[in-house]
Write an enzyme that holds these catalytic residues in place. Structure first.
Site, PDB file in Angstrom:
ATOM      1  N   HIS A   1      -6.858  -3.908  -4.451  1.00 41.80           N
ATOM      2  CA  HIS A   1      -5.850  -3.475  -3.491  1.00 41.80           C
ATOM      3  C   HIS A   1      -5.814  -4.430  -2.297  1.00 41.80           C
ATOM      4  O   HIS A   1      -6.779  -5.118  -1.999  1.00 41.80           O
ATOM      5  CB  HIS A   1      -6.197  -2.056  -3.024  1.00 41.80           C
ATOM      6  CG  HIS A   1      -5.047  -1.281  -2.475  1.00 41.80           C
ATOM      7  ND1 HIS A   1      -4.011  -0.839  -3.259  1.00 41.80           N
ATOM      8  CD2 HIS A   1      -4.776  -0.856  -1.218  1.00 41.80           C
ATOM      9  CE1 HIS A   1      -3.150  -0.168  -2.513  1.00 41.80           C
ATOM     10  NE2 HIS A   1      -3.586  -0.173  -1.260  1.00 41.80           N
TER      11      HIS A   1
ATOM     12  N   ASP B   1      -7.412  -2.808  -9.123  1.00 38.08           N
ATOM     13  CA  ASP B   1      -7.054  -1.738  -8.198  1.00 38.08           C
ATOM     14  C   ASP B   1      -7.282  -0.379  -8.869  1.00 38.08           C
ATOM     15  O   ASP B   1      -7.037  -0.225 -10.073  1.00 38.08           O
ATOM     16  CB  ASP B   1      -5.584  -1.888  -7.792  1.00 38.08           C
ATOM     17  CG  ASP B   1      -5.253  -1.231  -6.464  1.00 38.08           C
ATOM     18  OD1 ASP B   1      -6.041  -0.387  -5.997  1.00 38.08           O
ATOM     19  OD2 ASP B   1      -4.198  -1.566  -5.895  1.00 38.08           O
TER      20      ASP B   1
ATOM     21  N   CYS C   1       0.865  -1.190   0.000  1.00 36.48           N
ATOM     22  CA  CYS C   1       0.000   0.000   0.000  1.00 36.48           C
ATOM     23  C   CYS C   1       0.901   1.240   0.000  1.00 36.48           C
ATOM     24  O   CYS C   1       1.767   1.369  -0.863  1.00 36.48           O
ATOM     25  CB  CYS C   1      -0.951  -0.076   1.193  1.00 36.48           C
ATOM     26  SG  CYS C   1      -2.095   1.300   1.425  1.00 36.48           S
TER      27      CYS C   1
END
Length: 247
Positions: free
Chosen positions: A215, A183, A123
């Protein structure tokens, strides 16, 4: 893989000599081994991140995750710490580089360290991995769905989360990128733009994007977890570090 590890909290010297908390895991058997700096995701220095650190120790590496939020929220619940740091604009890039540098120094000082360092992040930690690998001499870097390397962040994101593609000429190590095709941050256009820039610069890199995956697909405690992508991703990470971090 090793049968026994030791893990726990340590104190390291981070950016500017600040003493910050970090989570260290290492194998108990002897031998020479590389070190892995694990950069936690935006939700913080949490239990799932510490499990990743332990996984690397089981796989034979010394692994260390610095608590990037230790200054603003020492001892706080990870969610509360993440909220506090986000409200302040996130982790400044210069401080991130200093903390990763301190983590690398700590790993290199451990008994049996072979001097090679890999960096991996998830992330926001994926962006931070790219930042670190463009700012420090490392031996391997893994970006797991790091956004805002290429694209501008949407409104409401921490102010320090700005594009850093201009740093690409300074990339110091081979880069493995693992992404989800569904994503939004990063989307596939951003991944393609990063791929193209690194190819233009002749920087060694290897990118993989997974179908039906968004994600946080490595996060076993989240609905976004995708076992098939995560298992394949772990295999690629271990092969990559095995190639680049061996003595």
């Amino acid at each position: 893989m090793t049968n026994a590890i030791v893990a726990g909290t340590v104190t390291i010297s981070g950016h500017g000599g600040d003493q910050i908390e970090a989570y260290l895991a290492r194998p108990l058997d002897g031998g020479s081994r590389g070190g892995v700096v694990v950069i936690h995701h935006m939700p913080g220095y949490d239990a799932s991140t510490k499990e990743i650190v332990r996984r690397f120790a089981v796989e034979g590496y010394n692994a260390l995750c610095p608590n990037l939020y230790a200054r603003e929220a020492p001892g706080a619940d990870p969610d509360d710490a993440a909220a506090a740091v986000r409200a302040l604009g996130g982790v400044p890039d210069e401080r991130l580089v200093g903390d990763v540098s301190g983590a690398s120094v700590h790993l290199k000082g451990l008994d049996g360290a072979n001097g090679k360092i890999g960096v991996i992040g998830y992330c926001s930690g994926g962006r931070h991995t790219f930042l670190a690998a463009c700012s420090l001499p490392v031996d391997a870097a893994v970006d797991c769905y790091g956004a805002f390397v290429v694209e501008d962040p949407p409104e409401g994101m921490p102010k320090h989360m700005q594009p850093i593609l201009h740093l690409a000429p300074n990339l110091s190590a081979p880069l493995l990128g693992l992404f989800g095709k569904d994503d939004r941050f990063p989307d596939q256009d951003s991944v393609a733009a990063l791929d193209a820039e690194l190819s233009k610069l002749d920087k060694p890199h290897e990118f993989h994007s997974y179908e039906g995956t968004g994600h946080s697909f490595f996060s076993v405690d989240r609905p976004a977890y995708r076992p098939e992508a995560a298992v394949d991703g772990w295999s690629k990470i271990l092969d990559f570090f095995g190639t680049n971090l061996s003595a």
